[in-house]
Design a protein around this motif. Structure first.
Motif, mmCIF file in Angstrom:
data_model
loop_
_atom_site.group_PDB
_atom_site.id
_atom_site.type_symbol
_atom_site.label_atom_id
_atom_site.label_comp_id
_atom_site.label_asym_id
_atom_site.label_seq_id
_atom_site.Cartn_x
_atom_site.Cartn_y
_atom_site.Cartn_z
ATOM 1 N N GLY A 89 0.837 -1.200 0.000
ATOM 2 C CA GLY A 89 0.000 0.000 0.000
ATOM 3 C C GLY A 89 0.862 1.236 0.000
ATOM 4 O O GLY A 89 1.269 1.710 -1.065
ATOM 5 N N GLN A 199 -15.464 2.012 3.853
ATOM 6 C CA GLN A 199 -14.793 2.817 2.836
ATOM 7 C C GLN A 199 -14.881 4.315 3.117
ATOM 8 O O GLN A 199 -13.922 5.051 2.858
ATOM 9 N N ILE A 202 -12.226 5.039 5.640
ATOM 10 C CA ILE A 202 -10.888 4.992 5.037
ATOM 11 C C ILE A 202 -10.632 6.271 4.242
ATOM 12 O O ILE A 202 -9.538 6.864 4.318
ATOM 13 N N LYS A 203 -11.628 6.716 3.511
ATOM 14 C CA LYS A 203 -11.494 7.966 2.757
ATOM 15 C C LYS A 203 -11.233 9.142 3.691
ATOM 16 O O LYS A 203 -10.387 10.013 3.410
ATOM 17 N N LYS A 206 -7.626 9.404 4.832
ATOM 18 C CA LYS A 206 -6.696 9.898 3.818
ATOM 19 C C LYS A 206 -6.763 11.422 3.663
ATOM 20 O O LYS A 206 -5.892 12.021 3.035
ATOM 21 N N HIS A 213 -3.145 9.385 6.862
ATOM 22 C CA HIS A 213 -3.117 9.174 5.410
ATOM 23 C C HIS A 213 -2.414 7.860 5.072
ATOM 24 O O HIS A 213 -2.881 7.097 4.210
ATOM 25 N N GLY A 216 -4.655 5.081 5.815
ATOM 26 C CA GLY A 216 -5.671 5.012 4.760
ATOM 27 C C GLY A 216 -5.150 4.267 3.543
ATOM 28 O O GLY A 216 -5.878 3.466 2.928
ATOM 29 N N GLU A 217 -3.882 4.487 3.194
ATOM 30 C CA GLU A 217 -3.288 3.762 2.067
ATOM 31 C C GLU A 217 -3.133 2.279 2.382
ATOM 32 O O GLU A 217 -3.337 1.424 1.514
ATOM 33 N N ASP A 220 -6.597 0.884 1.984
ATOM 34 C CA ASP A 220 -7.004 0.793 0.582
ATOM 35 C C ASP A 220 -6.600 -0.556 0.001
ATOM 36 O O ASP A 220 -7.386 -1.217 -0.698
ATOM 37 N N SER A 223 -8.366 -3.603 1.942
ATOM 38 C CA SER A 223 -9.794 -3.757 1.666
ATOM 39 C C SER A 223 -10.066 -4.483 0.350
ATOM 40 O O SER A 223 -11.171 -4.994 0.141
ATOM 41 N N ILE A 224 -9.075 -4.551 -0.524
ATOM 42 C CA ILE A 224 -9.259 -5.274 -1.793
ATOM 43 C C ILE A 224 -9.604 -6.727 -1.512
ATOM 44 O O ILE A 224 -10.536 -7.303 -2.097
ATOM 45 N N SER A 234 -13.563 -3.805 6.154
ATOM 46 C CA SER A 234 -12.344 -4.563 6.425
ATOM 47 C C SER A 234 -12.181 -4.724 7.932
ATOM 48 O O SER A 234 -12.055 -3.728 8.658
#
Length: 318
Positions: A89, A199, A202-203, A206, A213, A216-217, A220, A223-224, A234
């Motif tokens: 990430g 989500q 998480i946004k 960031k 931040h 958050g990365e 990201d 969470s995939i 997640s």
């Protein structure tokens, strides 16, 4: 009163958040050391991740490498969820720190023996190091207050239908730990899957400070895999083991006699809780089963605010 702890981990996205949560609460937790164990990725990669994280937040804490693999057999990693680095990430700079020369169990034993307060162990990866510690240095058990671990699940698994990853990787080690007689609080899937981050959150991370931040990365990427499995959010598995130590009032649990299954085609790595009214064994584990998700998430965000403020203060001095 400040509780001295040792975090045994395999960073790992949620491991990183657990470490950040612990270090953001120095009035409650004193992180004496971080030890690493092969799990989410191979030992060298996850140790490098721990050192990079500590360097990123300027936290000079002893880090010691432990077991590269389980007591028996070959290491199974969590690369599908955590990526090639184990913490894919963000692009973290190289660490300024290096691991200490001692093996993880030697460092743990030295800290436990020399402490005037009982030490709490927080294993949030496979339990190999903790089992080796208890076997190699049985005297240290007397000065261990509690083991607050992330692992298992009395309802279901995530690697198999019955086994959670950390226990599945080294069930023989887990059996040694669960039979040690040391008080255990288990943050398994029963509670950790009730602590998802979504989500929109998480946004929001960031859009905050430097450390938020970065997290958050991390999320990201993390969470995939969660979405691939059909989850809406997640699960923040490992931070629950720290959250319990900080705010036990946020959690609900029940004490059971729990055994670790080390054989069986469909059950290896299963945490088997005796939930009958009349049980055959002595209750050995407090199993957490629920959490106030919103209050827990506030705890996480407050911790990241702490690190953001520290990062901004460091930049202001430059």
């Amino acid at each position: 009163m400040t509780k001295p702890i040792i975090i045994d981990c395999d960073p790992g996205h949620d491991d990183a958040i657990a470490i950040l949560l612990a270090l953001a609460n120095p009035q409650h937790l004193e992180v004496k050391a971080i030890t690493t164990v092969g799990g989410n990725q191979v030992l060298d990669k996850i140790t490098d991740n721990a050192l990079k994280l500590l360097s990123f937040i300027d936290a000079d804490i002893p880090v010691a490498k432990g077991a590269a693999g389980p007591l028996l057999g070959q290491l199974v990693t969590g690369e599908e969820a955590h990526g090639d680095s184990g913490m894919d990430g963000p692009d973290l700079p190289p660490s300024r720190f290096k691991p200490v020369e001692k093996h993880a169990i030697e460092l743990m034993a030295d800290i436990i023996r020399s402490s005037d307060k009982k030490i709490t162990l927080v294993p949030i990866g496979p339990l190999t190091n903790i089992a080796l510690l208890l076997r190699a240095f049985p005297d240290v058990a007397a000065n261990i207050e509690e083991i607050s671990l992330m692992g298992g699940g009395i309802g279901y698994g995530n690697v198999t239908s019955t086994a959670e990853f950390n226990i599945y990787v080294d069930p023989e080690a887990a059996r040694i730990v669960y039979e040690s007689g040391i008080p255990i609080t288990m943050s398994g899937l029963d509670v950790t899957d009730k602590a998802p981050i979504f989500q929109d959150e998480i946004k929001a991370l960031k859009e905050r400070g430097e450390v938020s931040h970065m997290v958050g990365e991390l999320l990201d990427f993390y969470s995939i895999y969660s979405r691939k499995l059909g989850y809406e959010g997640s699960s923040l598995h490992d931070p629950c083991a720290i959250g319990w130590l900080l705010r036990p009032d946020l959690f609900t649990g029940q004490c059971y006699h729990v055994e670790i299954e080390t054989s069986g085609r469909a059950t290896r790595g299963m945490t088997v809780a005796d939930r009958r009214k009349v049980t055959e064994g002595v209750n050995n584990v407090r199993v957490l089963t629920d959490v106030n998700r919103d209050a827990f998430m506030e705890l996480i965000f407050d911790a990241l605010d702490f690190h953001d403020r520290n990062a901004a203060a460091r930049k202001a001095k430059v």
